[in-house]
Design an enzyme around this catalytic site. Structure first.
Site, short mmCIF file in Angstrom:
data_model
loop_
_atom_site.label_atom_id
_atom_site.label_comp_id
_atom_site.label_asym_id
_atom_site.label_seq_id
_atom_site.Cartn_x
_atom_site.Cartn_y
_atom_site.Cartn_z
N LYS A 104 0.85 -1.20 0.00
CA LYS A 104 0.00 0.00 0.00
C LYS A 104 0.89 1.25 0.00
CE LYS A 104 -1.80 2.70 3.05
NZ LYS A 104 -1.76 4.00 2.36
N GLU A 115 10.49 0.99 10.17
CA GLU A 115 11.45 2.06 9.90
C GLU A 115 10.70 3.36 10.17
OE1 GLU A 115 13.14 4.91 8.82
OE2 GLU A 115 13.02 4.37 6.70
N CYS A 145 13.45 10.79 6.77
CA CYS A 145 13.49 10.27 8.15
C CYS A 145 14.88 10.42 8.77
CB CYS A 145 13.04 8.83 8.18
SG CYS A 145 13.85 7.82 6.94
N GLU A 201 10.10 15.45 15.35
CA GLU A 201 10.44 15.36 13.93
C GLU A 201 9.57 16.36 13.17
OE1 GLU A 201 9.32 11.69 11.89
OE2 GLU A 201 11.31 11.66 10.99
P1 NDP Z 1 1.95 7.76 8.64
O1 NDP Z 1 2.79 6.94 9.54
O2 NDP Z 1 0.56 8.06 9.03
O3 NDP Z 1 1.90 7.07 7.19
C1 NDP Z 1 2.79 6.11 6.67
C2 NDP Z 1 2.01 5.04 5.91
O4 NDP Z 1 1.18 4.30 6.81
C3 NDP Z 1 1.06 5.59 4.86
O5 NDP Z 1 0.96 4.69 3.79
C4 NDP Z 1 -0.24 5.66 5.65
O6 NDP Z 1 -1.37 5.75 4.83
C5 NDP Z 1 -0.18 4.37 6.43
N1 NDP Z 1 -0.98 4.32 7.64
C6 NDP Z 1 -1.51 5.36 8.35
N2 NDP Z 1 -2.18 4.91 9.42
C7 NDP Z 1 -2.09 3.55 9.40
C8 NDP Z 1 -2.57 2.50 10.24
N3 NDP Z 1 -3.27 2.76 11.34
N4 NDP Z 1 -2.28 1.22 9.93
C9 NDP Z 1 -1.54 0.95 8.83
N5 NDP Z 1 -1.08 1.88 7.98
C10 NDP Z 1 -1.32 3.17 8.27
O7 NDP Z 1 2.69 9.10 8.34
P2 NDP Z 1 2.01 10.46 7.83
O8 NDP Z 1 1.92 10.40 6.38
O9 NDP Z 1 0.74 10.77 8.54
O10 NDP Z 1 3.08 11.50 8.31
C11 NDP Z 1 3.06 11.95 9.66
C12 NDP Z 1 4.45 12.17 10.17
O11 NDP Z 1 5.15 10.94 10.15
C13 NDP Z 1 5.31 13.09 9.34
O12 NDP Z 1 5.13 14.41 9.65
C14 NDP Z 1 6.68 12.60 9.69
O13 NDP Z 1 7.11 13.21 10.88
C15 NDP Z 1 6.51 11.14 9.93
N6 NDP Z 1 6.89 10.32 8.77
C16 NDP Z 1 8.05 9.64 8.85
C17 NDP Z 1 8.47 8.89 7.77
C18 NDP Z 1 9.73 8.15 7.80
O14 NDP Z 1 10.27 7.82 6.75
N7 NDP Z 1 10.24 7.82 8.95
C19 NDP Z 1 7.72 8.83 6.53
C20 NDP Z 1 6.47 9.54 6.57
C21 NDP Z 1 6.10 10.26 7.66
P3 NDP Z 1 -1.83 7.24 4.37
O15 NDP Z 1 -0.76 7.78 3.55
O16 NDP Z 1 -3.02 7.02 3.58
O17 NDP Z 1 -2.07 8.00 5.64
#
Ligand code: NDP
Length: 480
Positions: free
Chosen positions: A184, A258, A292, A389
């Site tokens: 996904k 991660e 990240c 972050e």
């Molecule tokens: P999320 O952790 O919400 O999203 C990452 C992925 O998980 C997306 O595909 C998301 O779907 C999906 N997801 C969200 N909720 C669930 C759940 N309950 N169960 C399974 N999958 C889920 O990150 P955000 O996009 O909301 O970003 C928020 C913050 O996270 C950022 O501001 C940043 O600080 C951090 N972040 C860190 C990352 C990293 O590489 N370490 C990458 C991205 C974000 P969907 O996109 O549809 O919400």
């Protein structure tokens, strides 16, 4: 007297990209309409224009994808390792052949500068498939005392900051080790993953080996909690990572996480200042700071602070913010309105807490989501901007006097993903690296990636490694 030259933009054409009006999920080797009957918009964050409509994955869609993967596993298990290798190799070649199209689409859907999607993301994507293609037929020989087998169905959930690269980091090792995939992508950046599904079909990958369901967090949670998914690989926020870990506790499913980071980028007084300024800029402003492992906390030795900050501000002012498809752009659009609001709120908290803010002068395009390159000085380690972050183009600076103090500040975080060290003394670099709690440590450089090098964190940055031989173990379990 030479007059100041006016700026000439150099726009990469988007005509190479052929977008469908709407996309289905990719299940059992072909695109299918969503059983949920729902679609959502995916827009360009730099123009706010609609790019396409994408299927929403409800529970029944995830059920179909997992059922297809289960069948796919039966076929994939019969494919000889050397032939798995050939499929991965073919996928890598097809990605290379369509690399320009992938790069333009990644910049349109995600907002990152074409310079980065063209020169970093997409070359790294094909490099990962080439690299893991090489491992597929050598697994038996790689661990002398243990035997391993694949988990089966791997559920993979990826974020929006490096959409296709995070797909490659997950799909390539999973397929190389004999697993099948239900993936996904993030809600805001599904388009390059959909194009990747076309590549899998073109490569003749057997049906059901790679399945793609688009959707949001709800879709992700259906994958996480599906009884026939044997392993979850997640990249994203620490909050969601913890929820996933709690849901999987006691199920026996494999899990790698991660998660976030708040990396210290430590500059000692003996560092080459100009080189370190470049590295600090790359460390935080690469990909709008949506990274990240971004070097988001600059730890600078007090004796060089004034000189360093002056040079850093001058260099920041040269950063060109704007159209991601302009080949001169250094900083593109913020990925979404929601992310822009999060960055804005955190920056406001930094100002209210008492930090001194410097932002570059720049004009933004009319529409889209933008944020000025931002530097905070006079920051106390307790401020939210020094602990949380931000995931945007915002650098916070903290000073230190001794190497011991630098280590103490650097490790004073719940995260442990990456760090940087700038010094001309090798012994000081090794002394520092030995004491830092971080999975990846760069010295006199930053944000360097290679498929053969394991990547992953400690503490609240997650567990498990992606890349290299270690990365294979994330998709293998002991065959007792
Ligand atoms: P999320 O952790 O919400 O999203 C990452 C992925 O998980 C997306 O595909 C998301 O779907 C999906 N997801 C969200 N909720 C669930 C759940 N309950 N169960 C399974 N999958 C889920 O990150 P955000 O996009 O909301 O970003 C928020 C913050 O996270 C950022 O501001 C940043 O600080 C951090 N972040 C860190 C990352 C990293 O590489 N370490 C990458 C991205 C974000 P969907 O996109 O549809 O919400």
């Amino acid at each position: 007297m030479v007059e100041k030259w006016s700026y000439s933009e150099s726009i990469e054409s988007s005509e190479i990209v052929n977008l469908e009006k709407k996309y289905g999920h990719f299940i059992n080797g072909s695109f299918v309409s969503p059983k949920s009957k729902k679609y959502f918009d995916t827009i360009s964050p730099s123009t706010e224009e609609l790019l396409s409509k994408v299927s929403f994955g409800g529970k029944e869609d995830v059920d179909s994808a997992v059922a297809s993967a289960k069948e796919g596993f039966k076929t994939w298990t019969k494919v000889k390792p050397v032939d798995r290798s050939k499929y991965l190799f073919k996928i890598a070649r097809l990605i290379q052949e369509r690399s320009r199209e992938f790069a333009v689409l990644e910049s349109m859907d995600g907002g990152k500068p074409i310079r980065e999607s063209r020169d970093v993301d997409i070359p790294q994507v094909s490099a990962n498939f080439f690299y893991f293609a090489g491992w597929a037929d050598k697994l038996e020989l790689s661990w002398s005392n243990s035997k391993f087998k694949p988990y089966g169905v791997a559920g993979q959930i990826i974020p929006w900051n490096f959409p296709l690269l995070m797909l490659a980091w997950k799909v390539a090792p999973a397929l190389a080790t004999g697993n099948v995939v239900v993936l996904k992508p993030a809600e805001t950046t599904p388009l390059t993953a959909l194009m990747f599904a076309q590549i899998c079909a073109e490569a003749g990958l057997p049906d059901g080996v790679f399945n793609l369901v688009t959707g949001n967090g709800e879709t992700g949670s259906y994958i996480v909690n599906h009884k026939d998914v044997d392993k979850i690989a997640f990249t994203g926020s620490t909050v969601v990572g913890k929820q996933i870990q709690a849901s999987l506790a006691g199920t026996g499913k494999g899990l790698t996480l991660e998660l976030g980071g708040k990396a210290a980028n430590i500059v000692y007084e003996d560092a080459s200042i100009d080189q370190a300024v470049e590295g600090v800029v790359n460390g935080i402003f690469f990909n709008q700071g949506h990274v990240c492992c971004a070097g988001s906390r600059l730890l600078i030795q007090e004796s060089i602070q004034d000189q360093f900050i002056e040079k850093l501000e001058r260099r920041m002012q040269q950063l060109r913010v704007g159209n991601p498809l302009d080949k001169n752009t250094d900083i593109g659009a913020i990925n979404s309105k929601q992310q822009l609001e999060k960055i804005t709120e955190l920056v406001e908290s930094g100002v209210n807490d008492g930090g001194s803010i410097y932002q570059t002068e720049c004009d933004f395009p009319g529409n889209g989501f933008w944020f000025k390159p931002t530097l905070f000085t006079n920051v106390q380690p307790a401020y939210r901007i020094a602990r949380e972050e931000i995931f945007g183009p915002v650098l916070t600076t903290i000073t230190f006097r001794t190497p011991e103090e630098a280590i103490e500040i650097a490790n004073n975080t719940e995260y442990g993903l990456s760090a940087g060290i700038w010094s001309e003394k090798g012994s000081k670099i090794l002394w520092t690296a030995d004491r830092l709690d971080a999975g990846v440590i760069w010295s006199n450089t930053f944000n360097k990636f290679d498929p053969s090098s394991p990547f992953g964190g400690y503490k609240e940055s997650g567990f498990g490694r992606e890349g290299g031989r270690h990365g294979l173990l994330s998709y293998l379990k002991e065959d007792k």
